[in-house]
Design an enzyme around this catalytic site. Structure first.
Site, PDB file in Angstrom:
ATOM      1  N   HIS A   1      -4.233  -0.945   5.007  1.00  0.00           N
ATOM      2  CA  HIS A   1      -5.032   0.007   4.230  1.00  0.00           C
ATOM      3  C   HIS A   1      -4.107   0.796   3.316  1.00  0.00           C
ATOM      4  O   HIS A   1      -2.882   0.699   3.432  1.00  0.00           O
ATOM      5  CB  HIS A   1      -5.849   0.924   5.134  1.00  0.00           C
ATOM      6  CG  HIS A   1      -5.073   1.803   6.055  1.00  0.00           C
ATOM      7  ND1 HIS A   1      -4.259   1.306   7.052  1.00  0.00           N
ATOM      8  CD2 HIS A   1      -4.969   3.153   6.142  1.00  0.00           C
ATOM      9  CE1 HIS A   1      -3.705   2.309   7.717  1.00  0.00           C
ATOM     10  NE2 HIS A   1      -4.105   3.440   7.172  1.00  0.00           N
TER      11      HIS A   1
ATOM     12  N   HIS B   1      -3.215   3.996   2.798  1.00  0.00           N
ATOM     13  CA  HIS B   1      -2.613   5.312   3.018  1.00  0.00           C
ATOM     14  C   HIS B   1      -1.123   5.220   2.691  1.00  0.00           C
ATOM     15  O   HIS B   1      -0.511   4.159   2.795  1.00  0.00           O
ATOM     16  CB  HIS B   1      -2.847   5.778   4.454  1.00  0.00           C
ATOM     17  CG  HIS B   1      -4.267   6.176   4.721  1.00  0.00           C
ATOM     18  ND1 HIS B   1      -4.753   6.419   5.988  1.00  0.00           N
ATOM     19  CD2 HIS B   1      -5.310   6.373   3.876  1.00  0.00           C
ATOM     20  CE1 HIS B   1      -6.028   6.747   5.913  1.00  0.00           C
ATOM     21  NE2 HIS B   1      -6.389   6.727   4.643  1.00  0.00           N
TER      22      HIS B   1
ATOM     23  N   ASP C   1       1.618   5.874   3.948  1.00  0.00           N
ATOM     24  CA  ASP C   1       2.636   5.442   4.896  1.00  0.00           C
ATOM     25  C   ASP C   1       2.552   3.944   5.178  1.00  0.00           C
ATOM     26  O   ASP C   1       3.324   3.414   5.981  1.00  0.00           O
ATOM     27  CB  ASP C   1       2.533   6.225   6.212  1.00  0.00           C
ATOM     28  CG  ASP C   1       1.139   6.206   6.807  1.00  0.00           C
ATOM     29  OD1 ASP C   1       0.157   6.235   6.046  1.00  0.00           O
ATOM     30  OD2 ASP C   1       1.017   6.177   8.045  1.00  0.00           O
ATOM     31  N   HIS C   2       1.657   3.241   4.493  1.00  0.00           N
ATOM     32  CA  HIS C   2       1.451   1.813   4.734  1.00  0.00           C
ATOM     33  C   HIS C   2       1.705   0.935   3.510  1.00  0.00           C
ATOM     34  O   HIS C   2       2.281  -0.141   3.644  1.00  0.00           O
ATOM     35  CB  HIS C   2       0.014   1.552   5.230  1.00  0.00           C
ATOM     36  CG  HIS C   2      -0.264   2.101   6.583  1.00  0.00           C
ATOM     37  ND1 HIS C   2      -0.387   1.305   7.705  1.00  0.00           N
ATOM     38  CD2 HIS C   2      -0.426   3.381   7.018  1.00  0.00           C
ATOM     39  CE1 HIS C   2      -0.622   2.078   8.764  1.00  0.00           C
ATOM     40  NE2 HIS C   2      -0.651   3.336   8.356  1.00  0.00           N
TER      41      HIS C   2
END
Length: 300
Positions: free
Chosen positions: A84, A86, A88-89
């Site tokens: 996804h 976000h 941090d990804h």
């Protein structure tokens, strides 16, 4: 009680061989929503020339980019998969693609602001654009491995988990985490979608769950049941607060989260909002004028 797995020491940048087909490198971005940091998975045979997939490259961090490339070594990256968008990804996906020529595969990015307030650190990667859009059900065939895309909306509307067929394992992103419950923050986070996705994961009977943050879940069945029971208990608690006369989220949170650090109450408010949104959709609660952090709630 959820049997959390919180014993998870990491050496940032080091390649961990965690299964015959899985290696893991953890980014140095620990925090209240990332735990020890973002775990990037490399899927494929550990042999020179083998094609591998990289799952969740992580935040924009050049040191982590270098660590991924060193961990891949003499192999080649054939696919970059993102659970996804976000921050941090997904931000490192494009730099990794530019370095390797591999395509980025993910669900379509959301079209709305992801949170009802600015209380969470999980910002949206607004620049993210996949090369291949996944909707769920696609099979990605690699060099000795096959991955199925499994749509798991809830934590994010575009959350996609990935099934490694050879090991009956699920890379579950932030849908399920071993160290904590998952944040469901409207408007992009949706509790009804989350519970349906959780049921779908439970029905598959996976042998191992590999979250992006924290340690693997090696006994998924009881863990997932406890996860579900926790959500249902919280839902019952929200209904009980309305029955007791609480009409706003601000009224409910101090009782529902009395044992939680007050600094986390703003995030807890978003979780309560997610539960109330589901209850309103089901006709069990009425929100005036509509579900929001400031709405007035009563039984339907």
């Amino acid at each position: 009680m959820i049997p959390f797995v919180r014993d998870h020491d990491v050496d940032y940048g080091r390649r961990y061989l965690v299964s015959p087909l899985i290696q893991r490198v953890v980014a140095n971005n620990p925090g209240p929503f990332t735990y020890t940091g973002t775990g990037t998975y490399i899927v494929g045979r550990d042999a020179a020339g083998a094609g591998v997939a990289v799952i969740d490259p992580g935040p924009f961090d050049r040191a982590h980019l270098d660590a991924i490339l060193i961990a891949v070594g003499a192999r080649r990256i054939s696919h970059i998969l993102v659970t996804h968008t976000h921050s941090d990804h997904s931000p490192l996906a494009r730099p990794l693609a530019e370095r390797t020529g591999a395509p980025i595969l993910a669900a379509r990015p959301p079209q709305v602001v992801i949170h009802a307030s600015g209380h969470l650190d999980e910002e949206e990667d607004e620049a993210f654009r996949p090369d291949v859009i996944l909707t769920g059900g696609e099979r990605i065939v690699g060099d000795g491995w096959t991955i199925e895309a499994m749509a798991t909306p809830g934590h994010a509307s575009n959350h996609m988990a990935f099934v490694l067929e050879q090991e009956n394992a699920l890379f579950c992103g932030d849908h399920v985490m071993g160290w904590s419950t998952t944040v469901i923050a409207p408007p992009d986070g949706d509790m009804a979608d989350y519970m349906a996705s959780l049921e779908a994961v439970m029905a598959r009977g996976f042998s191992t769950l590999w979250p992006t943050h924290g340690a693997p879940i090696t006994e998924p069945a009881p863990f997932l049941q406890a996860y579900k029971d926790h959500r249902l208990a919280r839902e019952a608690g929200v209904l009980a607060r309305i029955e007791a006369g609480d009409t706003t989220i601000a009224d409910m949170v101090p009782t529902l989260y009395a044992a939680v650090d007050k600094r986390l109450w703003p995030a807890a408010s978003l979780s309560v909002l997610a539960h109330l949104g589901k209850l309103v959709r089901e006709g069990r609660v009425v929100a005036e004028p509509g579900p929001s952090l400031d709405a007035v709630y009563r039984r339907g």
